[in-house]
Every structure is written in structure tokens, then in C-alpha cells.
Design a protein around this motif. Structure first.
Motif, PDB file in Angstrom:
ATOM      1  N   ALA A   9       0.857  -1.189   0.000  1.00 53.73           N
ATOM      2  CA  ALA A   9       0.000   0.000   0.000  1.00 53.73           C
ATOM      3  C   ALA A   9       0.890   1.236   0.000  1.00 53.73           C
ATOM      4  O   ALA A   9       1.868   1.307   0.748  1.00 53.73           O
ATOM      5  CB  ALA A   9      -0.907  -0.002   1.222  1.00 53.73           C
ATOM      6  N   LEU A  10       0.540   2.198  -0.834  1.00 63.36           N
ATOM      7  CA  LEU A  10       1.344   3.408  -0.991  1.00 63.36           C
ATOM      8  C   LEU A  10       0.526   4.659  -0.705  1.00 63.36           C
ATOM      9  O   LEU A  10      -0.683   4.691  -0.945  1.00 63.36           O
ATOM     10  CB  LEU A  10       1.870   3.491  -2.425  1.00 63.36           C
ATOM     11  N   ALA A  11       1.212   5.677  -0.197  1.00 61.48           N
ATOM     12  CA  ALA A  11       0.594   6.990   0.022  1.00 61.48           C
ATOM     13  C   ALA A  11       1.490   8.037  -0.616  1.00 61.48           C
ATOM     14  O   ALA A  11       2.675   7.799  -0.857  1.00 61.48           O
ATOM     15  CB  ALA A  11       0.450   7.279   1.513  1.00 61.48           C
ATOM     16  N   GLY A  43      -2.847  11.336   8.437  1.00 62.68           N
ATOM     17  CA  GLY A  43      -3.121  12.534   7.655  1.00 62.68           C
ATOM     18  C   GLY A  43      -2.482  12.536   6.280  1.00 62.68           C
ATOM     19  O   GLY A  43      -2.061  13.588   5.800  1.00 62.68           O
ATOM     20  N   LEU A  44      -2.405  11.385   5.644  1.00 62.53           N
ATOM     21  CA  LEU A  44      -1.797  11.266   4.323  1.00 62.53           C
ATOM     22  C   LEU A  44      -2.863  11.041   3.264  1.00 62.53           C
ATOM     23  O   LEU A  44      -4.023  10.793   3.577  1.00 62.53           O
ATOM     24  CB  LEU A  44      -0.814  10.087   4.306  1.00 62.53           C
ATOM     25  N   ALA A  45      -2.460  11.095   2.022  1.00 62.51           N
ATOM     26  CA  ALA A  45      -3.359  10.816   0.899  1.00 62.51           C
ATOM     27  C   ALA A  45      -3.020   9.433   0.350  1.00 62.51           C
ATOM     28  O   ALA A  45      -1.899   9.196  -0.091  1.00 62.51           O
ATOM     29  CB  ALA A  45      -3.195  11.870  -0.180  1.00 62.51           C
ATOM     30  N   PHE A  46      -3.987   8.531   0.379  1.00 65.20           N
ATOM     31  CA  PHE A  46      -3.788   7.169  -0.119  1.00 65.20           C
ATOM     32  C   PHE A  46      -3.581   7.217  -1.622  1.00 65.20           C
ATOM     33  O   PHE A  46      -4.293   7.896  -2.350  1.00 65.20           O
ATOM     34  CB  PHE A  46      -5.003   6.305   0.225  1.00 65.20           C
ATOM     35  N   PHE A  47      -2.576   6.482  -2.117  1.00 62.89           N
ATOM     36  CA  PHE A  47      -2.275   6.454  -3.544  1.00 62.89           C
ATOM     37  C   PHE A  47      -2.806   5.190  -4.209  1.00 62.89           C
ATOM     38  O   PHE A  47      -3.390   5.239  -5.268  1.00 62.89           O
ATOM     39  CB  PHE A  47      -0.765   6.561  -3.763  1.00 62.89           C
ATOM     40  N   GLY A  48      -2.595   4.036  -3.566  1.00 60.65           N
ATOM     41  CA  GLY A  48      -3.043   2.777  -4.148  1.00 60.65           C
ATOM     42  C   GLY A  48      -2.197   1.616  -3.682  1.00 60.65           C
ATOM     43  O   GLY A  48      -1.369   1.745  -2.788  1.00 60.65           O
ATOM     44  N   VAL A  49      -2.415   0.466  -4.321  1.00 63.04           N
ATOM     45  CA  VAL A  49      -1.702  -0.765  -3.974  1.00 63.04           C
ATOM     46  C   VAL A  49      -0.975  -1.269  -5.217  1.00 63.04           C
ATOM     47  O   VAL A  49      -1.538  -1.265  -6.314  1.00 63.04           O
ATOM     48  CB  VAL A  49      -2.684  -1.844  -3.467  1.00 63.04           C
ATOM     49  N   THR A  50       0.256  -1.666  -5.056  1.00 60.20           N
ATOM     50  CA  THR A  50       1.034  -2.230  -6.151  1.00 60.20           C
ATOM     51  C   THR A  50       1.486  -3.631  -5.761  1.00 60.20           C
ATOM     52  O   THR A  50       1.607  -3.942  -4.586  1.00 60.20           O
ATOM     53  CB  THR A  50       2.238  -1.335  -6.500  1.00 60.20           C
ATOM     54  N   SER A  51       1.723  -4.457  -6.757  1.00 65.48           N
ATOM     55  CA  SER A  51       2.170  -5.818  -6.469  1.00 65.48           C
ATOM     56  C   SER A  51       3.674  -5.926  -6.634  1.00 65.48           C
ATOM     57  O   SER A  51       4.284  -5.217  -7.433  1.00 65.48           O
ATOM     58  CB  SER A  51       1.475  -6.839  -7.372  1.00 65.48           C
ATOM     59  N   CYS A  52       4.261  -6.784  -5.864  1.00 61.89           N
ATOM     60  CA  CYS A  52       5.682  -7.094  -5.933  1.00 61.89           C
ATOM     61  C   CYS A  52       5.763  -8.597  -6.185  1.00 61.89           C
ATOM     62  O   CYS A  52       5.530  -9.396  -5.279  1.00 61.89           O
ATOM     63  CB  CYS A  52       6.364  -6.692  -4.634  1.00 61.89           C
TER      64      CYS A  52
END
Length: 74
Positions: A9-11, A43-52
Motif C-alpha cells: 500500500a502506498l501513500a 493525515g496522508l493521501a492514499f495512492f493505491g496498492v502495487t504488487s511485488c
């Protein structure tokens, strides 16, 4: 060692242009749920999920001690 797919999960990184890893999980929807909760708490903005793909489970089992999510809250 077993290789498997993990989902990270990335922000959006508030201090720099780019992304910051929040958490990882072997289930994509769980990574998204936890990532969303962490962005709200911090207090961050969620960016999405990437696969590894083919991640080494042992190597990716935790974030390092100096990762910002492990910092003590003051």
C-alpha cells in the motif's frame, strides 16, 4: 526460501515528491484496507496498492526500524 506475490500500500509522500510505502500483505484487498486506515490515521493521501512479484517472504516480512511508521509518536 519461498517466493510469493506481496501487495504494498502506498501513500503520497507529504515531504517530498513521490510515494511512501505504508504496509504490505499477501492479500491485495487487505493491503488496501490497512493502507487506507494508516493514511487516515497519519493525515496522508492514499495512492493505491502495487504488487511485488516473487518477493522473498523473509526479506519483506517487516519494515526496517528506521521506517517512519515505526517512529514513536510524540
Amino acid at each position: 526460501m519461498k517466493k510469493q506475490t506481496i501487495y504494498v500500500a502506498l501513500a503520497l509522500n507529504p515531504d517530498k515528491n513521490g510515494l511512501v510505502a505504508l504496509c504490505w500483505h499477501t492479500d491485495k484487498s487487505r493491503a488496501g484496507d490497512v493502507g487506507t486506515a494508516l493514511t487516515q490515521q497519519n493525515g496522508l493521501a492514499f495512492f493505491g496498492v502495487t504488487s511485488c512479484e516473487n518477493a522473498d517472504f523473509e526479506a519483506d516480512s517487516s519494515f526496517p526500524d528506521d521506517h517512519w511508521l515505526n517512529a514513536k509518536k510524540t
